[in-house]
Design a protein around this motif. Structure first.
Motif, PDB file in Angstrom:
ATOM      1  N   LEU A  20       0.822  -1.201   0.000  1.00  0.00           N
ATOM      2  CA  LEU A  20       0.000   0.000   0.000  1.00  0.00           C
ATOM      3  C   LEU A  20       0.860   1.257   0.000  1.00  0.00           C
ATOM      4  O   LEU A  20       1.927   1.299   0.613  1.00  0.00           O
ATOM      5  CB  LEU A  20      -0.909   0.003   1.226  1.00  0.00           C
ATOM      6  CG  LEU A  20      -1.846  -1.194   1.350  1.00  0.00           C
ATOM      7  CD1 LEU A  20      -2.649  -1.104   2.634  1.00  0.00           C
ATOM      8  CD2 LEU A  20      -2.768  -1.290   0.146  1.00  0.00           C
ATOM      9  N   TYR A  21       0.398   2.249  -0.703  1.00  0.00           N
ATOM     10  CA  TYR A  21       0.994   3.579  -0.777  1.00  0.00           C
ATOM     11  C   TYR A  21       2.508   3.540  -1.000  1.00  0.00           C
ATOM     12  O   TYR A  21       2.952   3.072  -2.027  1.00  0.00           O
ATOM     13  CB  TYR A  21       0.601   4.429   0.432  1.00  0.00           C
ATOM     14  CG  TYR A  21      -0.891   4.667   0.474  1.00  0.00           C
ATOM     15  CD1 TYR A  21      -1.498   5.467  -0.494  1.00  0.00           C
ATOM     16  CD2 TYR A  21      -1.703   4.063   1.425  1.00  0.00           C
ATOM     17  CE1 TYR A  21      -2.870   5.678  -0.494  1.00  0.00           C
ATOM     18  CE2 TYR A  21      -3.083   4.273   1.428  1.00  0.00           C
ATOM     19  CZ  TYR A  21      -3.652   5.075   0.469  1.00  0.00           C
ATOM     20  OH  TYR A  21      -5.006   5.275   0.465  1.00  0.00           O
ATOM     21  N   ASP A  22       3.317   4.009  -0.029  1.00  0.00           N
ATOM     22  CA  ASP A  22       4.761   4.134  -0.266  1.00  0.00           C
ATOM     23  C   ASP A  22       5.564   2.941   0.252  1.00  0.00           C
ATOM     24  O   ASP A  22       6.774   3.026   0.387  1.00  0.00           O
ATOM     25  CB  ASP A  22       5.298   5.437   0.327  1.00  0.00           C
ATOM     26  CG  ASP A  22       5.150   5.532   1.825  1.00  0.00           C
ATOM     27  OD1 ASP A  22       4.313   4.810   2.390  1.00  0.00           O
ATOM     28  OD2 ASP A  22       5.870   6.334   2.436  1.00  0.00           O
ATOM     29  N   LYS A  23       4.917   1.827   0.493  1.00  0.00           N
ATOM     30  CA  LYS A  23       5.648   0.629   0.899  1.00  0.00           C
ATOM     31  C   LYS A  23       6.269  -0.049  -0.319  1.00  0.00           C
ATOM     32  O   LYS A  23       5.711  -0.045  -1.407  1.00  0.00           O
ATOM     33  CB  LYS A  23       4.734  -0.379   1.611  1.00  0.00           C
ATOM     34  CG  LYS A  23       4.347   0.044   3.005  1.00  0.00           C
ATOM     35  CD  LYS A  23       5.532  -0.057   3.930  1.00  0.00           C
ATOM     36  CE  LYS A  23       5.111   0.190   5.363  1.00  0.00           C
ATOM     37  NZ  LYS A  23       6.233   0.159   6.279  1.00  0.00           N
ATOM     38  N   ILE A  24       7.440  -0.644  -0.100  1.00  0.00           N
ATOM     39  CA  ILE A  24       8.200  -1.306  -1.157  1.00  0.00           C
ATOM     40  C   ILE A  24       8.605  -2.679  -0.654  1.00  0.00           C
ATOM     41  O   ILE A  24       9.082  -2.803   0.480  1.00  0.00           O
ATOM     42  CB  ILE A  24       9.451  -0.476  -1.516  1.00  0.00           C
ATOM     43  CG1 ILE A  24       9.025   0.904  -2.013  1.00  0.00           C
ATOM     44  CG2 ILE A  24      10.311  -1.194  -2.541  1.00  0.00           C
ATOM     45  CD1 ILE A  24      10.139   1.913  -2.054  1.00  0.00           C
ATOM     46  N   VAL A  25       8.418  -3.715  -1.452  1.00  0.00           N
ATOM     47  CA  VAL A  25       8.798  -5.077  -1.092  1.00  0.00           C
ATOM     48  C   VAL A  25      10.123  -5.390  -1.776  1.00  0.00           C
ATOM     49  O   VAL A  25      10.262  -5.221  -2.986  1.00  0.00           O
ATOM     50  CB  VAL A  25       7.727  -6.104  -1.515  1.00  0.00           C
ATOM     51  CG1 VAL A  25       8.135  -7.505  -1.082  1.00  0.00           C
ATOM     52  CG2 VAL A  25       6.366  -5.733  -0.953  1.00  0.00           C
ATOM     53  N   VAL A  26      11.097  -5.852  -0.977  1.00  0.00           N
ATOM     54  CA  VAL A  26      12.449  -6.093  -1.468  1.00  0.00           C
ATOM     55  C   VAL A  26      12.914  -7.468  -0.996  1.00  0.00           C
ATOM     56  O   VAL A  26      12.590  -7.888   0.118  1.00  0.00           O
ATOM     57  CB  VAL A  26      13.417  -5.014  -0.913  1.00  0.00           C
ATOM     58  CG1 VAL A  26      14.858  -5.297  -1.294  1.00  0.00           C
ATOM     59  CG2 VAL A  26      13.002  -3.634  -1.374  1.00  0.00           C
ATOM     60  N   ILE A  27      13.656  -8.168  -1.854  1.00  0.00           N
ATOM     61  CA  ILE A  27      14.352  -9.372  -1.410  1.00  0.00           C
ATOM     62  C   ILE A  27      15.844  -9.076  -1.445  1.00  0.00           C
ATOM     63  O   ILE A  27      16.328  -8.363  -2.331  1.00  0.00           O
ATOM     64  CB  ILE A  27      14.019 -10.619  -2.258  1.00  0.00           C
ATOM     65  CG1 ILE A  27      14.270 -10.387  -3.736  1.00  0.00           C
ATOM     66  CG2 ILE A  27      12.611 -11.088  -2.022  1.00  0.00           C
ATOM     67  CD1 ILE A  27      14.146 -11.633  -4.582  1.00  0.00           C
ATOM     68  N   LYS A  28      16.544  -9.594  -0.463  1.00  0.00           N
ATOM     69  CA  LYS A  28      17.978  -9.366  -0.362  1.00  0.00           C
ATOM     70  C   LYS A  28      18.699 -10.176  -1.424  1.00  0.00           C
ATOM     71  O   LYS A  28      18.357 -11.323  -1.693  1.00  0.00           O
ATOM     72  CB  LYS A  28      18.468  -9.764   1.040  1.00  0.00           C
ATOM     73  CG  LYS A  28      19.936  -9.522   1.258  1.00  0.00           C
ATOM     74  CD  LYS A  28      20.340  -9.717   2.704  1.00  0.00           C
ATOM     75  CE  LYS A  28      20.333 -11.167   3.082  1.00  0.00           C
ATOM     76  NZ  LYS A  28      20.960 -11.437   4.363  1.00  0.00           N
ATOM     77  N   ILE A  29      19.682  -9.536  -2.038  1.00  0.00           N
ATOM     78  CA  ILE A  29      20.543 -10.221  -2.997  1.00  0.00           C
ATOM     79  C   ILE A  29      21.783 -10.645  -2.225  1.00  0.00           C
ATOM     80  O   ILE A  29      22.496  -9.811  -1.681  1.00  0.00           O
ATOM     81  CB  ILE A  29      20.928  -9.295  -4.167  1.00  0.00           C
ATOM     82  CG1 ILE A  29      19.682  -8.879  -4.939  1.00  0.00           C
ATOM     83  CG2 ILE A  29      21.930  -9.986  -5.083  1.00  0.00           C
ATOM     84  CD1 ILE A  29      19.949  -7.845  -6.014  1.00  0.00           C
ATOM     85  N   GLU A  30      21.974 -11.943  -2.155  1.00  0.00           N
ATOM     86  CA  GLU A  30      23.115 -12.474  -1.419  1.00  0.00           C
ATOM     87  C   GLU A  30      24.402 -12.161  -2.146  1.00  0.00           C
ATOM     88  O   GLU A  30      24.508 -12.382  -3.345  1.00  0.00           O
ATOM     89  CB  GLU A  30      22.989 -13.990  -1.247  1.00  0.00           C
ATOM     90  CG  GLU A  30      21.810 -14.418  -0.420  1.00  0.00           C
ATOM     91  CD  GLU A  30      21.954 -14.086   1.058  1.00  0.00           C
ATOM     92  OE1 GLU A  30      23.093 -13.953   1.543  1.00  0.00           O
ATOM     93  OE2 GLU A  30      20.921 -13.944   1.715  1.00  0.00           O
ATOM     94  N   GLU A  31      25.351 -11.642  -1.418  1.00  0.00           N
ATOM     95  CA  GLU A  31      26.680 -11.434  -1.962  1.00  0.00           C
ATOM     96  C   GLU A  31      27.628 -12.325  -1.189  1.00  0.00           C
ATOM     97  O   GLU A  31      27.653 -12.308   0.026  1.00  0.00           O
ATOM     98  CB  GLU A  31      27.099  -9.975  -1.832  1.00  0.00           C
ATOM     99  CG  GLU A  31      26.299  -9.062  -2.732  1.00  0.00           C
ATOM    100  CD  GLU A  31      26.905  -7.677  -2.808  1.00  0.00           C
ATOM    101  OE1 GLU A  31      28.122  -7.535  -2.627  1.00  0.00           O
ATOM    102  OE2 GLU A  31      26.143  -6.747  -3.043  1.00  0.00           O
ATOM    103  N   PHE A  74      10.039  -5.067   3.964  1.00  0.00           N
ATOM    104  CA  PHE A  74       9.032  -4.059   3.640  1.00  0.00           C
ATOM    105  C   PHE A  74       9.560  -2.722   4.131  1.00  0.00           C
ATOM    106  O   PHE A  74       9.701  -2.507   5.329  1.00  0.00           O
ATOM    107  CB  PHE A  74       7.698  -4.392   4.316  1.00  0.00           C
ATOM    108  CG  PHE A  74       7.085  -5.660   3.805  1.00  0.00           C
ATOM    109  CD1 PHE A  74       6.163  -5.626   2.781  1.00  0.00           C
ATOM    110  CD2 PHE A  74       7.441  -6.894   4.333  1.00  0.00           C
ATOM    111  CE1 PHE A  74       5.597  -6.805   2.295  1.00  0.00           C
ATOM    112  CE2 PHE A  74       6.889  -8.069   3.860  1.00  0.00           C
ATOM    113  CZ  PHE A  74       5.964  -8.014   2.833  1.00  0.00           C
ATOM    114  N   LEU A  75       9.885  -1.856   3.188  1.00  0.00           N
ATOM    115  CA  LEU A  75      10.441  -0.570   3.578  1.00  0.00           C
ATOM    116  C   LEU A  75       9.766   0.550   2.825  1.00  0.00           C
ATOM    117  O   LEU A  75       8.926   0.316   1.966  1.00  0.00           O
ATOM    118  CB  LEU A  75      11.959  -0.544   3.344  1.00  0.00           C
ATOM    119  CG  LEU A  75      12.506  -1.156   2.074  1.00  0.00           C
ATOM    120  CD1 LEU A  75      13.354  -0.145   1.332  1.00  0.00           C
ATOM    121  CD2 LEU A  75      13.388  -2.302   2.490  1.00  0.00           C
ATOM    122  N   GLN A  76      10.114   1.765   3.189  1.00  0.00           N
ATOM    123  CA  GLN A  76       9.611   2.938   2.504  1.00  0.00           C
ATOM    124  C   GLN A  76      10.737   3.522   1.663  1.00  0.00           C
ATOM    125  O   GLN A  76      11.907   3.252   1.907  1.00  0.00           O
ATOM    126  CB  GLN A  76       9.117   3.967   3.511  1.00  0.00           C
ATOM    127  CG  GLN A  76       7.909   3.488   4.301  1.00  0.00           C
ATOM    128  CD  GLN A  76       7.501   4.505   5.341  1.00  0.00           C
ATOM    129  OE1 GLN A  76       8.292   4.847   6.202  1.00  0.00           O
ATOM    130  NE2 GLN A  76       6.266   4.968   5.253  1.00  0.00           N
TER     131      GLN A  76
END
Length: 94
Positions: A6-17, A83-85
Motif C-alpha cells: 500500500l501507498y509508499d511501501k516497497i517489497v524487497v528481497i535481499k541479494i546475497e553477496e 518491507f520498507l519505505q
C-alpha cells in the motif's frame, strides 16, 4: 507469494553477496547495508492534501538499504522479504 504493498511501501528481497577467501567467509559490511531487488511497489506516497506522489524506485530496481529496527521482515520458506519505505533506500544501483 504475491504482495500488493500500500501507498509508499516497497517489497524487497535481499541479494546475497558471497564474500569469502577460499572456504572462509569474511564480513565486509559493518554498517548492515544490504543490496536488494525491488519485487513490488505501492502506488506512491499519500500527501497531507490527499494527493499521491509517485515513487522514484520501480519494480526490478537494484537498491542499497540499511537493515535496521524500522524495517519490517517476513520470511516464507527460504525467502525473506523486507518491507520498507522509499525514504529507507540509500541508493538505486544502475
Amino acid at each position: 507469494m504475491i504482495f500488493k504493498p500500500l501507498y509508499d511501501k516497497i517489497v524487497v528481497i535481499k541479494i546475497e553477496e558471497e564474500h569469502k577467501i577460499g572456504t572462509i567467509y569474511v564480513s565486509t559490511n559493518e554498517n548492515n547495508i544490504l543490496k536488494g531487488l525491488v519485487v513490488e511497489t505501492g502506488c506512491g506516497k499519500l500527501l497531507d492534501n490527499g494527493e499521491i506522489k509517485s515513487l522514484i524506485v520501480k519494480k526490478k530496481d537494484i537498491i542499497l538499504f540499511k537493515d535496521n529496527y524500522n524495517i519490517e521482515k517476513y520470511k516464507v520458506k527460504d525467502n525473506e522479504y523486507f518491507f520498507l519505505q522509499e525514504k529507507d533506500i540509500i541508493s538505486i544501483i544502475n
